[in-house]
Design an enzyme around this catalytic site. Structure first.
Site, mmCIF file in Angstrom:
data_model
loop_
_atom_site.group_PDB
_atom_site.id
_atom_site.type_symbol
_atom_site.label_atom_id
_atom_site.label_comp_id
_atom_site.label_asym_id
_atom_site.label_seq_id
_atom_site.Cartn_x
_atom_site.Cartn_y
_atom_site.Cartn_z
ATOM 1 N N GLU A 60 -9.325 -2.092 4.493
ATOM 2 C CA GLU A 60 -8.614 -3.234 4.210
ATOM 3 C C GLU A 60 -9.493 -4.223 3.482
ATOM 4 O OE1 GLU A 60 -6.293 -6.802 6.451
ATOM 5 O OE2 GLU A 60 -6.092 -4.703 7.230
ATOM 6 N N ASP A 61 -10.914 -4.358 3.878
ATOM 7 C CA ASP A 61 -11.614 -5.369 3.486
ATOM 8 C C ASP A 61 -12.773 -5.000 2.430
ATOM 9 O OD1 ASP A 61 -10.212 -7.128 4.939
ATOM 10 O OD2 ASP A 61 -11.733 -7.388 6.691
#
Length: 189
Positions: A60-61
């Site tokens: 996600e990051d």
């Protein structure tokens, strides 16, 4: 017992998140990843689940599909599946906040036990951080969150309700205790 794979995952997570800090606090992001892994282990995580706890925010990051494939290559399909189950989005730009959170909550009751454990450990760590910071900062805390006070309180209550539909009762009960403390504190402000 944890072996060299866990150590490799810790090194990889540290490198991936080296320049990242926790929202609004300046705390190195690795503290969050270590905390989530610790909670997962305390609630019975095996090595794959502990590795997934270290890497739960990586896709996600820190790189989306390319990072997912690195995780698969180095740590296997089981870890990757758990990380995927804990990822609320890997698209850029991210969909609207409420839409992402509703979709994430909806998948919890049918997620694998590994996903539920790592996700609950992540949410418990976050709830504990919110409670600690709320006591220190008061209402200004809510400025950190896209959902603000109302949205964040809704989200954590909905998470509790979703986790209560799973077999992970002990960690869900602990999450609920912390969320109740946040709700009580918020109702006094």
């Amino acid at each position: 017992m944890l072996a060299e794979r866990f150590t490799a995952a810790l090194t990889y997570a540290t490198q991936l998140h080296a320049n990242q800090v926790r929202k609004g606090s300046g705390v190195p992001y690795i503290a969050h990843l270590l905390g989530v892994a610790s909670i997962a282990l305390e609630y019975g995580a095996n090595e794959n689940e502990a590795i997934a706890a270290l890497l739960h925010d990586a896709v996600e990051d820190q790189g989306g599909a390319a990072t997912r494939e690195e995780i698969r290559l180095h740590f296997g399909n089981e870890v990757t599946a758990t990380v995927d189950g804990c990822t609320d989005t890997d698209t850029t730009p991210k969909p609207p906040w409420r839409q992402r959170k509703e979709a994430y909550i909806a998948h919890i009751p049918t997620a694998s036990q590994s996903v539920v454990l790592v996700s609950a450990a992540d949410k418990l760590y976050n709830a504990r951080s919110i409670l600690k910071d709320y006591r220190l900062l008061g209402e200004s805390l809510w400025e950190r969150f896209q959902g603000g006070k109302e949205g964040t309180l809704w989200y954590y209550r909905a998470l509790v309700d979703a986790f209560n539909q799973t077999e992970m009762t002990a960690i869900a009960e602990e999450l609920e205790r912390v969320v109740i403390e946040i709700e009580v504190l918020a109702s006094k402000k």
